[in-house]
Design an enzyme around this catalytic site. Structure first.
Site, mmCIF file in Angstrom:
data_model
loop_
_atom_site.group_PDB
_atom_site.id
_atom_site.type_symbol
_atom_site.label_atom_id
_atom_site.label_comp_id
_atom_site.label_asym_id
_atom_site.label_seq_id
_atom_site.Cartn_x
_atom_site.Cartn_y
_atom_site.Cartn_z
ATOM 1 N N LYS A 117 2.189 -2.203 22.377
ATOM 2 C CA LYS A 117 2.087 -3.090 23.531
ATOM 3 C C LYS A 117 2.118 -2.255 24.816
ATOM 4 O O LYS A 117 2.709 -1.178 24.848
ATOM 5 C CB LYS A 117 3.267 -4.063 23.567
ATOM 6 N N ARG A 167 4.517 -12.506 11.184
ATOM 7 C CA ARG A 167 4.040 -13.290 10.037
ATOM 8 C C ARG A 167 4.282 -12.547 8.712
ATOM 9 O O ARG A 167 4.401 -13.170 7.662
ATOM 10 C CB ARG A 167 2.560 -13.628 10.227
#
Length: 477
Positions: free
Chosen positions: A258, A332
């Site tokens: 990020k 996830r």
């Protein structure tokens, strides 16, 4: 903060803030009548005045509730939160030592009173643990009435306190809360609130073959923990509600790193974990006649020579294989193993996962509502009713078969990242691939778990979103 039922008189109080609640157009018959004559009582209108009563000045807040027929519990939480913020501001500016907020002229039903008190407690919250100079706050809220609101006060205190537990966990920096310390916090909360806790360390996680979870954890020197919380309030009943919270105590994005600005708040990526922890505190303390098992796959997504990489293929606990397209689509993966575990090892019969999962959820619904993906409309109806009680807004997303095609892998069974289109739906459906056929709900709280400003009963920072909805879901299921 203590909530008390009293029967004071306004003229007897001095070092207290007096709050007088008024519906639109209403006036009071006591010694504040002249002041209330000029107050319109519009919803969420809070006017602070200095009243000279019986030879002394008293801080008074006239609190507008609006039109009685248009009032609901969520509106009362908001006005309660803003009243608390106004009271804190008065305390901050006052030279006198003010600790109490005394509420008068309360003409609300019992459930409405509970909502107002929840709002006041949550609105009084501020995370200033690491500041050397703390802001003054309200110590006591006194409800001056002859009506017995004891049960409503107790429930409001429990739900607000459980929400604050979640807020505190999320607001803590990642050098304080990491997998090991999060697990320690849960052990302490289990002892305090009465639910059982079991912590699995790395060797046990490996034995369970939670390879998707371990892949995400592989880059960090802070080792993962798998946290299991059990509350069995009806052992004769085989129905068990499963709760799964995303527990990324920090997310750098891994090799799909990020930018710095996006990493600043990544201590909040365990908002789902905090929500199920808070919910378990409320469920257990309330002694609900229900069975609930909650799990958290707690880890950090970091970069090192051991970290998993784009292009890797991993085998999950379910034996389904996953092609890694993006290491920043990590939540996830941890949820896949956690949800498979809770269904197959804890034998839950319905399951909810809650996670700060996608930026796409923020794009879709902003910070107003939580998108929902589900395979069972009847189960969703129970959640929707729970959200109406909590005031936490949700919205069901479509799950057309075309979305499921996006997450199919080219070199493995699944891919962990689809296209940008419909991102919060495809991420939810990825988790759903590990559910089999039991009723399942996915809640993406990426937009609702943190507030960018202080307003109503929310403070800038963590909101504790999901705690009260999950409590009501367990209560009403």
């Amino acid at each position: 903060m203590n909530i008390n039922l009293l029967n004071n008189k306004i003229e007897d109080l001095k070092d207290s803030i007096i709050a007088v609640t008024l519906f639109e157009g209403e006036t009071v018959s006591n010694n504040l009548k002249e002041l209330s004559d000029e107050f319109e009582g519009k919803y969420n209108e809070i006017e602070n005045i200095k009243a000279f009563i019986d030879g002394k000045f008293i801080n008074v807040c006239l609190v507008g509730l609006g039109v009685k027929e248009k009032l609901d519990s969520e509106k009362l939480r908001v006005v309660g939160g803003n009243l608390a913020k106004k009271a804190r501001l008065i305390i901050k500016k006052s030279k006198a030592e003010i600790k109490d907020l005394d509420i008068f002229n309360l003409k609300l039903e019992k459930e409405e009173t509970q909502a107002l008190i929840e709002g006041i407690i949550l609105g009084n919250y501020k995370f200033d643990k690491y500041k050397t100079e703390k802001e003054k706050e309200i110590h006591n809220v006194n409800i001056n009435t002859e009506i017995d609101f004891t049960k409503e006060i107790e429930k409001a205190e429990l739900l607000a306190k459980s929400t604050i537990i979640a807020r505190n966990l999320v607001n803590e920096p990642s050098n304080i809360i990491y997998p090991e310390t999060l697990a320690n916090e849960v052990v302490s909360l289990g002892e305090e609130y009465g639910f059982d806790v079991e912590i699995y360390e790395e060797d046990k996680i490996k034995d369970l073959q939670m390879n998707a979870f371990l892949a995400v954890a592989s880059g960090s020197t802070n080792k993962p923990r798998f946290i299991v919380m059990r509350y069995l309030g009806d052992k004769e009943n085989k129905e068990i509600l499963g709760l799964v919270g995303k527990g990324l105590t920090y997310d750098s994005g891994g090799y799909s790193i990020k930018p710095n600005s996006s990493m600043l708040d990544m201590k909040t990526d365990m908002g789902g974990a905090a929500s199920v922890i808070g919910a378990m505190c409320a469920i257990s303390c309330s002694k609900l006649n229900k069975n609930v098992v909650a799990v958290i796959a707690a880890c950090e997504n970091s970069i090192s020579g051991n970290a998993y990489k784009p292009g890797d293929i991993i085998t999950s606990m379910s034996k389904k294989t996953i092609e890694i397209l993006n290491t920043d689509a990590e939540g996830r993966l941890t949820l896949a193993d956690a949800i498979y575990y809770v269904i197959n090892n804890e034998k839950v019969t319905k399951v909810v996962d809650i996670a700060t999962l996608t930026g796409a959820a923020v794009v879709a619904l902003g910070s107003i509502a939580t998108p929902i993906v589900t395979n069972d409309n009847e189960f969703f109806d129970i959640l929707e009713n729970a959200s109406k009680l909590s005031g936490e807004k949700i919205w069901k997303m479509p799950v057309f078969d075309e979305y499921k095609k996006i997450i199919k892998g080219s070199e493995a069974d699944l891919r962990n990242s689809g296209s940008r289109e419909g991102g919060c739906i495809t991420a939810g459906l990825f988790v759903g691939e590990f559910v089999n056929d039991i009723p399942w709900i996915h809640m993406d709280i990426a937009g609702t778990s943190v507030s960018s400003k202080s307003d109503g009963y929310k403070e800038k920072g963590a909101t504790g979103e999901g705690v009260r909805t999950l409590f009501y879901l367990a209560q009403n299921i």
